[in-house]
Scaffold this active site. Structure first.
Site, PDB file in Angstrom:
ATOM      1  N   GLU A  84      -1.574 -16.213  -0.759  1.00 36.48           N
ATOM      2  CA  GLU A  84      -0.714 -17.219  -0.148  1.00 36.48           C
ATOM      3  C   GLU A  84      -1.439 -18.526   0.164  1.00 36.48           C
ATOM      4  O   GLU A  84      -0.810 -19.526   0.513  1.00 36.48           O
ATOM      5  CB  GLU A  84      -0.090 -16.641   1.124  1.00 36.48           C
ATOM      6  CG  GLU A  84       0.919 -15.539   0.827  1.00 36.48           C
ATOM      7  CD  GLU A  84       1.533 -14.935   2.076  1.00 36.48           C
ATOM      8  OE1 GLU A  84       0.944 -15.103   3.158  1.00 36.48           O
ATOM      9  OE2 GLU A  84       2.583 -14.292   1.964  1.00 36.48           O
ATOM     10  N   GLU A 115     -11.041   4.594  -2.940  1.00 34.84           N
ATOM     11  CA  GLU A 115     -11.626   4.163  -1.673  1.00 34.84           C
ATOM     12  C   GLU A 115     -12.890   4.941  -1.326  1.00 34.84           C
ATOM     13  O   GLU A 115     -13.690   4.510  -0.494  1.00 34.84           O
ATOM     14  CB  GLU A 115     -10.620   4.290  -0.539  1.00 34.84           C
ATOM     15  CG  GLU A 115     -10.319   5.704  -0.114  1.00 34.84           C
ATOM     16  CD  GLU A 115      -9.365   5.753   1.077  1.00 34.84           C
ATOM     17  OE1 GLU A 115      -9.750   6.361   2.089  1.00 34.84           O
ATOM     18  OE2 GLU A 115      -8.265   5.176   1.000  1.00 34.84           O
TER      19      GLU A 115
END
Length: 301
Positions: A84, A115
């Site tokens: 953004e 992960e």
């Protein structure tokens, strides 16, 4: 197998043990009540957030970047915040980056095993050729994700500034970071569902980091995002509204400034408030590191 039950984010919440028997209204009110702790938890971490913002804003002009590293929800939040920044502040897609364990597919579908791979974190970061001017921020609600630890270890080896965002006390990732952000939001409404309070706290912190950094870099005038990229109809309307409000001009003058500035809101405002040419405003902004209020002051003196 590691015992994670002592982690703040994994404990059972005594306030929600009967939530499965509640009415819809009671469920919603309970969730809302638990969310009230989030801003207080984030507030306590401001001194550590400050370290990240000060380093990043000082070193980005020297070619530095902000790089978020995370897995699962934490990784997605980092990618969201990074993605953004270009339309909001007119910066390159390289300046703020979000890297998620498992790559692009993990944004849409959980890739849980990624992960647990510390070497993957190292190798993903190596590909970015980081330097001492970069700020690498590891994000993990549980504070123990190997992928994030591997990335932070490598970042420290090359001398980059490191930050860690977690929601547990004395987290493992904090041990590998210079700025240690631990927003203790407590047990989740649904035990272990860290996309809830912990995820919201992480989102708030990421907003604070990127927004504060952009302000310090001159991407904001008053409280307007004057470096936004008017790349669609909504953003063009927003850009023109900014010009009209800041300059105090009519639609015709606004349209002229918008076109004369080649759709650059910051330049349009500078031209409108000072009466100087686009070339003079560009030079003033360059001389003042992009800070519009300083450029206007210099031109009006």
């Amino acid at each position: 197998m590691q015992n994670i039950t002592k982690l703040n984010t994994e404990r059972r919440n005594p306030n929600t043990t009967k939530i499965d028997t509640y009415s819809t209204r009671e469920i919603l009110e309970t969730i809302n009540k638990e969310d009230e702790v989030i801003t207080g938890a984030v507030k306590k971490t401001i001194p550590e957030i400050e370290k990240i913002v000060d380093y990043a804003s000082e070193h980005i002009p020297q070619g530095g970047r902000i790089i978020y590293m995370g897995a699962g929800t934490s990784g997605r939040l980092g990618v969201l915040d990074a993605s953004e920044c270009p339309p909001t502040y007119g910066v390159s897609f390289e300046m703020v980056q979000g890297i998620i364990a498992g790559g692009f597919p993990a944004l849409l579908k959980a890739k849980e095993g990624a992960e647990d791979d510390a070497e993957l974190g190292r190798s993903d970061l190596k590909e970015l050729n980081i330097t001492i001017h970069d700020t690498v921020i590891g994000i993990a609600a549980s504070g123990r994700t190997p992928y994030v630890i591997g990335a932070l270890q490598y970042a420290n080896e090359v001398g980059a500034f490191t930050g860690a965002i977690s929601c547990v006390e004395d987290s493992e990732i904090s041990k590998h970071a210079k700025a240690r952000i631990e927003a203790i939001t407590g047990p989740e409404v649904i035990s272990g569902s860290t996309r809830m309070k912990a995820g919201t706290a992480q989102k708030l912190i990421l907003n604070m980091i990127s927004t504060s950094t952009m302000i310090k870099m001159g991407k904001v005038y008053s409280n307007y995002m004057v470096d936004l990229n008017p790349s669609n109809e909504k953003l063009v309307i927003r850009a023109k509204n900014m010009i009209k409000e800041v300059v105090g001009c009519d639609d015709e003058t606004c349209d002229r400034l918008f076109e004369d500035s080649k759709h650059n809101v910051k330049l349009a405002i500078c031209m409108g408030l000072t009466g100087h040419s686009i070339e003079e405003c560009m030079q003033a902004l360059t001389d003042n590191s992009g800070h519009l209020h300083l450029a206007i002051k210099s031109l009006n003196n």
